[in-house]
Design an enzyme around this catalytic site. Structure first.
Site, short mmCIF file in Angstrom:
data_model
loop_
_atom_site.label_atom_id
_atom_site.label_comp_id
_atom_site.label_asym_id
_atom_site.label_seq_id
_atom_site.Cartn_x
_atom_site.Cartn_y
_atom_site.Cartn_z
N HIS A 2 -8.87 -8.57 -0.09
CA HIS A 2 -7.86 -9.82 -0.11
C HIS A 2 -6.84 -9.57 1.01
O HIS A 2 -6.91 -8.47 1.67
CB HIS A 2 -6.93 -9.23 -1.67
CG HIS A 2 -6.43 -7.99 -1.79
ND1 HIS A 2 -6.89 -7.08 -2.47
CD2 HIS A 2 -5.11 -7.54 -1.34
CE1 HIS A 2 -6.15 -6.19 -2.30
NE2 HIS A 2 -5.03 -6.29 -1.74
N HIS A 60 -0.59 -6.64 3.91
CA HIS A 60 -1.75 -5.59 4.13
C HIS A 60 -3.03 -6.31 3.71
O HIS A 60 -2.85 -7.47 3.35
CB HIS A 60 -1.63 -4.18 3.33
CG HIS A 60 -2.01 -4.45 1.81
ND1 HIS A 60 -0.72 -4.53 0.97
CD2 HIS A 60 -3.14 -4.47 1.24
CE1 HIS A 60 -1.25 -4.46 -0.14
NE2 HIS A 60 -2.84 -4.59 -0.09
N GLU A 94 -5.64 -1.25 3.86
CA GLU A 94 -6.14 -0.57 2.37
C GLU A 94 -7.56 -0.57 2.35
O GLU A 94 -8.19 -1.84 2.63
CB GLU A 94 -5.58 -1.38 1.24
CG GLU A 94 -6.09 -0.59 -0.01
CD GLU A 94 -5.29 -1.56 -1.10
OE1 GLU A 94 -4.96 -2.66 -1.21
OE2 GLU A 94 -5.42 -0.99 -2.25
#
Lengths: 133, 133
Positions: free
Chosen positions: A7, A78, A129
């Protein structure tokens, strides 16, 4: 090792307005979900190949709160990449000279899977991430 | 209308170093490609479901140059969504009250397809490119 972009997380000052923009453009959006342990309310925008996660602060110590103070119009917070083996990926990242945030030990992320974050200054100025797939 | 996330564009101060990080993490990267008409040199990072485009300034008036002055470590420059019909998407964006950059007329983007950009202040603080799919 990196397989998919899971994502893109975008911090937004107005969750309803941001969701409405994606809906008007024909994307499917979820109802807002509170994730109190992560200090965010999230709306998932489903695209054919990945997701956008619209994040809004929840509670007083939200990690998104300070970001929105600096970026009042919102902004990309992010990227999240899936990796086949988080331990190997973590070692590769640190072997490259990039720092992991915190003590580098995987935490449980918003999808209930282990995650680590690379330090933005060591990774193209981007908070990344890495999530165990 | 929005179908896929075509790519995430990341401006980087050191193209070789950035590409090497993705390669070490097992992602496929292209050779650097100069796109003089767009003022960038680009390395494509291929993931299973989408692409990362690593951008570095090319020439004196690169649109990436100022961005890197403000963000010396690099940073996410824009997202690119594919849309089925760029004219309809452009109308929807402006009907929502969001501005398009320039005069709103589609230009030919880096993939030789028509594109428009929404104004970041009107779209979650994020520079978003819409590309005719």
């Amino acid at each position: 090792m990196i397989t998919r972009l899971n994502h893109v997380a975008i911090a937004v000052p107005d969750l309803k307005k941001a969701a409405a923009q994606y809906e008007a453009l024909g994307a499917k959006t979820s109802a807002p979900q509170d994730l109190p342990e992560h200090g965010v309310t999230v709306v998932f925008v489903t695209l054919e190949n990945t997701k956008i996660e619209l994040l809004h602060p929840l509670g007083e110590n939200s990690p998104i709160g300070k970001f929105l103070e600096k970026n009042p119009a919102g902004g990309i917070h992010h990227l999240c990449f899936e990796v086949e083996n988080l331990e190997t990926a973590s070692k590769t990242i640190t072997d490259l000279g990039a720092r992991l945030l915190g003590n580098g030990t995987p935490a449980i992320g918003a999808h209930s899977k282990p995650v680590v974050f690379a330090h933005p200054k060591d990774f193209q100025g981007t908070l990344v991430e890495f999530e165990q797939s």
